[in-house]
Design an enzyme around this catalytic site. Structure first.
Site, mmCIF file in Angstrom:
data_model
loop_
_atom_site.group_PDB
_atom_site.id
_atom_site.type_symbol
_atom_site.label_atom_id
_atom_site.label_comp_id
_atom_site.label_asym_id
_atom_site.label_seq_id
_atom_site.Cartn_x
_atom_site.Cartn_y
_atom_site.Cartn_z
ATOM 1 N N GLU A 182 0.842 -1.186 0.000
ATOM 2 C CA GLU A 182 0.000 0.000 0.000
ATOM 3 C C GLU A 182 0.887 1.249 0.000
ATOM 4 O OE1 GLU A 182 -4.124 1.469 2.032
ATOM 5 O OE2 GLU A 182 -2.621 0.660 3.373
ATOM 6 N N GLY A 186 2.963 1.445 11.125
ATOM 7 C CA GLY A 186 2.664 0.687 12.334
ATOM 8 C C GLY A 186 2.216 -0.720 12.002
ATOM 9 N N MET A 239 -0.070 -3.154 8.550
ATOM 10 C CA MET A 239 -0.678 -3.161 7.223
ATOM 11 C C MET A 239 -1.644 -4.323 7.105
ATOM 12 S SD MET A 239 -1.127 -1.968 4.263
ATOM 13 C CE MET A 239 -2.206 -2.745 3.051
ATOM 14 N N GLU A 240 -2.846 -4.030 6.598
ATOM 15 C CA GLU A 240 -3.986 -4.944 6.657
ATOM 16 C C GLU A 240 -4.065 -5.955 5.522
ATOM 17 O OE1 GLU A 240 -5.494 -1.123 4.554
ATOM 18 O OE2 GLU A 240 -4.167 -1.630 6.218
ATOM 19 N N ASN A 241 -2.950 -6.425 4.981
ATOM 20 C CA ASN A 241 -3.004 -7.413 3.913
ATOM 21 C C ASN A 241 -4.053 -8.482 4.234
ATOM 22 O OD1 ASN A 241 -0.433 -6.213 2.894
ATOM 23 N ND2 ASN A 241 0.366 -7.209 4.726
ATOM 24 N N GLU A 266 -6.374 -3.146 12.280
ATOM 25 C CA GLU A 266 -6.052 -3.906 11.063
ATOM 26 C C GLU A 266 -7.080 -5.002 10.789
ATOM 27 O OE1 GLU A 266 -3.872 -2.546 9.247
ATOM 28 O OE2 GLU A 266 -3.263 -1.202 10.868
#
Length: 869
Positions: A150, A284, A286-288, A321
């Protein structure tokens, strides 16, 4: 994505709000919509020693019209061969890349007919050291290959249609060293030896339909703790030796998943969920989709030695997340101008499961404090609407700021308070259900809420999403059951005249006694219905996204009843409104400090912290000399010392509220140079460093922070040793950051030198400089150091951290320093930090203005206090 950075000095000083911006000047021009991908098959063979990888990719696409060309995104990719197969015919492409646009055009000899086609691409790439794309993360023992895509960096790992609306499914295969494992969005479908004797091939199950920026894969020797919730396998993973720090996060993730399943009414869409701590990570978290990645400090903690604040931070980042798995992953914004649909939603949502899991933490008070912070951010001379232009990479990355996150979340919270939680929840469910595995716009969301509730949510949301700034409501004395209300845009600086035409549609919730009622203030209306009462507060629950000005009679009645008639969240709102009036020169610092006196006995640490934050600002940015600062410190000691002295001794049975209040008051008195607290802080700090579980961690870290500020070389060296030897990410981070907090200029200089050594990761170096820049005594030295070592420092800066470094210069408060900062960053550009640099100048000007307006008022007020101290 989450940009929260844990910091151990919260009770002493706060890092100024920093606008985070990411770099490269490359343009992110939109791709044609004539070619639509449906499935990617990706095979990667990384070489972790050489920091390179080879890739084999096939993309199933559909051409909406016949064409000889296909255009997609790529960056830092070297193409070996490209073919397309369509209508039974295979062709080889010539390849042309526009590096500025990060677009590659495949041109074929003959026209490809409209309809399905399969692209096959052989290519190579680099595992970079810039914490984006497919990159290297390192420990002392080895390298790891990890991803961060992202917003526009999937193209660095595989040529792709790298825009959120081009959703597709993905089958990922990794050929890696025999001793390593890998993690990706879906579970491992097969693990076979080869192709070489020292390799094995991991193939992952096909993913659900998702955007390219949510793809993830990580290679290394990760170790995990495992659990389950609602039939979903959950793991929390880390590099070897840190599994003991994963268990708290696992418990949180299990609780949160079940909470979200119930709240959304839509079961978690995947069969597994992994949360992975990465040593080198810029943001901080990342919402993969199905494989969330984190900074280690935002995921891994030791419950026995972690502060309440650290536990809250990890729980909220995990919840943030995981909320994205629905908001952003399952349903994705159509384009980056609506990134608040991801980030504002996740910011609003993250506190819900944490409140349910830990009601004793009083998270609603922290929400109120965060609202106050973003109201101030949005009242600066320049700000932006929540939805703004985002066409280039630079514009896209600058959307990841406090406006998208905190303002977006705050507006949602205001609307929820107006509608009621259950009505709002139904609207959220209807929105998600209508757009799952697809893309949506802001209008889709507020349309669902309007239809569900039957109330004008579309008009409310449109007015707050499309317009910048903060409204201020000015109340007149009530007449019967109505009150006259006017609205205009509020600026912290009184030198700015607001546009009288700018108005909002605002749900205003009045509190009267134990009851409350809400009315809609429109741009056309000038009065609102109110409940009959002699006492009136215009922001029930403290969730309204507006400031309020009361008549003197109304304000006096509120202050007289502040501790009995207002909730803690409402007290925080009142405190914030009064300080904003001081900033706007509508009240004096004396008025504000009198309000602090009225709430000084409050039993809530967040209320006390909200009240004392501006006191710290008065100390550093209004007081013009040490004599005034000494007098203000004496007032703090005289008012808060007796309250601290009445607290019972620490006990294992203490509630979190008692622990945090003790810590807040201890930190306050330490900052005010209370001799007994200074002596006690060193004693507790030594004990905490020797055995972090031997004292209450929250008090222990506060004491350690006070001791560091006033510390000597022996303490500095103990902190350095802790940083270099501890395996606990939270303790390591605390030790490193406190090395930069010493007021002793020699030790502060040592911290700056140390930040430039290989022992400090690039993700942490800029934070070290920002911490030293907070200390008035060390700031001139630190700024000169930055300029003297600019080439070295600049080479270490990752995009977001460059914004933090530039933002740290907002701590200056003189015209000379302002001009120096402006000239420096004009001559020494930091990529994508132009907006940050502009806001820095505005903040310095704001400090100059505040000191000029309120300096004499402070002198007068202090003179009235001296006889009582």
């Amino acid at each position: 994505m989450n940009f929260r950075f844990a910091h151990p000095l919260r009770t002493l000083c706060a890092i100024a709000a920093l606008l985070i911006a990411i770099s490269p000047a490359a343009r992110a021009e939109r791709l044609p919509t004539t070619v639509i991908p449906s499935h990617y098959s990706l095979t990667f063979t990384p070489d972790l020693k050489a920091a390179t990888f080879t890739g084999l990719e096939t993309i199933d696409v559909d051409l909406k019209e016949a064409s000889k060309t296909i255009v997609l995104n790529s960056a830092e990719i070297t193409f070996q061969s490209v073919t397309v197969k369509a209508a039974g015919k295979e062709q080889t492409a010539t390849v042309s890349t526009d590096n500025d646009k990060e677009q590659t055009t495949f041109t074929f000899p003959d026209t490809i007919p409209a309809g399905p086609a399969v692209l096959t691409v052989h290519y190579t790439g680099i595992l970079n050291d810039k914490l984006r794309g497919f990159y290297l993360s390192k420990t002392e023992k080895r390298n790891y290959a990890v991803t961060q895509f992202e917003s526009t960096d999937a193209r660095r790992a595989f040529p792709s249609f790298d825009e959120p609306a081009f959703k597709a499914t993905f089958t990922i295969t990794l050929i890696i060293d025999k001793a390593d494992t890998a993690i990706s969005n879906s579970a491992i479908a097969s693990d076979t030896p080869g192709p070489a004797a020292d390799k094995h091939t991991l193939k992952f199950a096909p993913t659900v339909k998702m955007s390219t920026y949510l793809v993830a894969f990580l290679v290394g020797d990760f170790e995990c703790s495992s659990g389950e919730s609602d039939g979903v396998a959950i793991r929390v993973c880390a590099t070897p030796g840190k599994v003991e720090y994963t268990r708290y996060g696992l418990d949180v993730a299990r609780y949160v998943l079940h909470y979200y399943d119930t709240y959304f009414g839509i079961h978690f869409p995947l069969k597994k969920l992994d949360l992975i701590g990465i040593p080198d990570f810029e943001a901080g978290a990342m919402e993969n989709f199905g494989a969330i990645t984190y900074r280690e400090t935002d995921l891994l903690i030791d419950e026995k030695s972690a502060t309440i604040g650290a536990k809250k931070n990890v729980a909220e980042v995990i919840a943030h997340e995981m909320a994205h798995q629905w908001f952003g992953d399952l349903v994705t914004m159509q384009w980056w101008d609506n990134i608040w649909l991801n980030e504002g939603f996740a910011t609003w949502m993250e506190t819900k499961p944490v409140k349910a899991m830990h009601p004793e933490w009083h998270i609603d008070q922290e929400e109120a404090a965060e609202l106050d912070s973003v109201l101030n951010l949005d009242a600066q001379p320049t700000t932006r609407p929540i939805r703004a232009k985002a066409d280039t990479r630079e514009e896209i990355e600058q959307m990841f700021d406090g406006i998208s996150y905190q303002k977006g979340g705050a507006v949602l919270h205001m609307v929820e308070n107006y509608l009621g939680e259950e009505t709002f929840r139904k609207g959220v469910h209807n929105y998600l259900a209508a757009h799952e595995y697809s893309n949506a716009t802001a209008e889709d969301f507020w349309g669902a809420q309007t239809k569900t509730s039957g109330k004008p949510i579309d008009k409310i949301m449109e007015s707050f999403i499309a317009q910048p700034g903060v409204p201020i409501l000015t109340l007149s004395d009530a007449a019967s059951n109505k009150i006259s209300v006017t609205q205009q845009r509020f600026f912290l600086s009184p030198s700015i005249t607001p546009d009288s035409a700018q108005k909002w549609t605002i749900p205003v919730c009045f509190k009267s006694g134990e009851s409350s009622s809400c009315s809609i203030l429109t741009p056309e209306s000038s009065s609102l219905d109110i409940p009959k009462s002699s006492f009136l507060f215009a922001n029930a629950n403290g969730t309204g996204y507006y400031r309020t000005t009361y008549t003197p009679t109304q304000y006096s009645a509120i202050v007289a009843n502040v501790e009995t008639a207002l909730k803690p969240t409402e007290r925080i709102n009142l405190i914030g409104d009064e300080w904003a009036q001081v900033r706007a020169n509508k009240a004096t610092v004396g008025d504000y400090l009198n309000l602090v006196t009225a709430v000084k006995s409050d039993e809530n640490a967040t209320v006390i912290g909200a009240a004392l934050g501006p006191v710290s600002t008065i100390h550093t940015r209004v007081a013009s000399n040490q004599s005034e600062r000494n007098a203000l410190e004496a007032w703090i000691r005289a008012n808060f010392g007796p309250i601290y002295a009445k607290l019972p001794a620490p006990s294992p049975s203490d509630t979190p509220a008692a622990i945090e209040l003790r810590s807040t008051l201890f930190g306050t008195l330490g900052a005010a140079k209370d001799p007994a607290v200074l002596a006690k802080s060193r004693e507790i700090a030594e004990q905490f460093l020797s055995n972090p579980t031997s004292v209450d961690p929250t008090l222990g870290q506060t004491a350690l922070a006070i001791a560091a500020v006033n510390g000597d070389p022996a303490l500095y060296e103990k902190l350095q040793q802790t940083y270099e030897t501890s395996t606990n990410p939270d303790l390591k981070s605390t030790a490193l950051q406190l090395m930069a907090a010493f007021e002793d200029p020699t030790l502060a200089r040592r911290a700056l030198d140390y930040a430039l050594t290989p022992k400090v990761r690039s993700q942490d170096a800029a934070i070290q400089f920002a911490i030293v820049m907070q200390t008035e005594k060390d700031r001139p030295m630190a700024w000169q150091y930055i300029k003297d070592h600019w080439d070295n420092i600049h080479s270490l800066l990752t995009p977001e951290l460059g914004g933090i470094l530039v933002g740290s210069t907002a701590n200056f408060c003189s015209a000379t320093d302002r001009d120096d900062v402006q000239q420096w960053f004009t001559a020494h550009k930091v990529a994508s930090a132009d907006q940050t640099a502009k806001h820095v100048i505005e903040r310095i000007n704001g400090c100059i203005e505040l000191r000029a307006m309120q300096g004499d008022n402070l002198k007068k007020w202090l003179s009235t206090q001296s006889s009582g101290q």
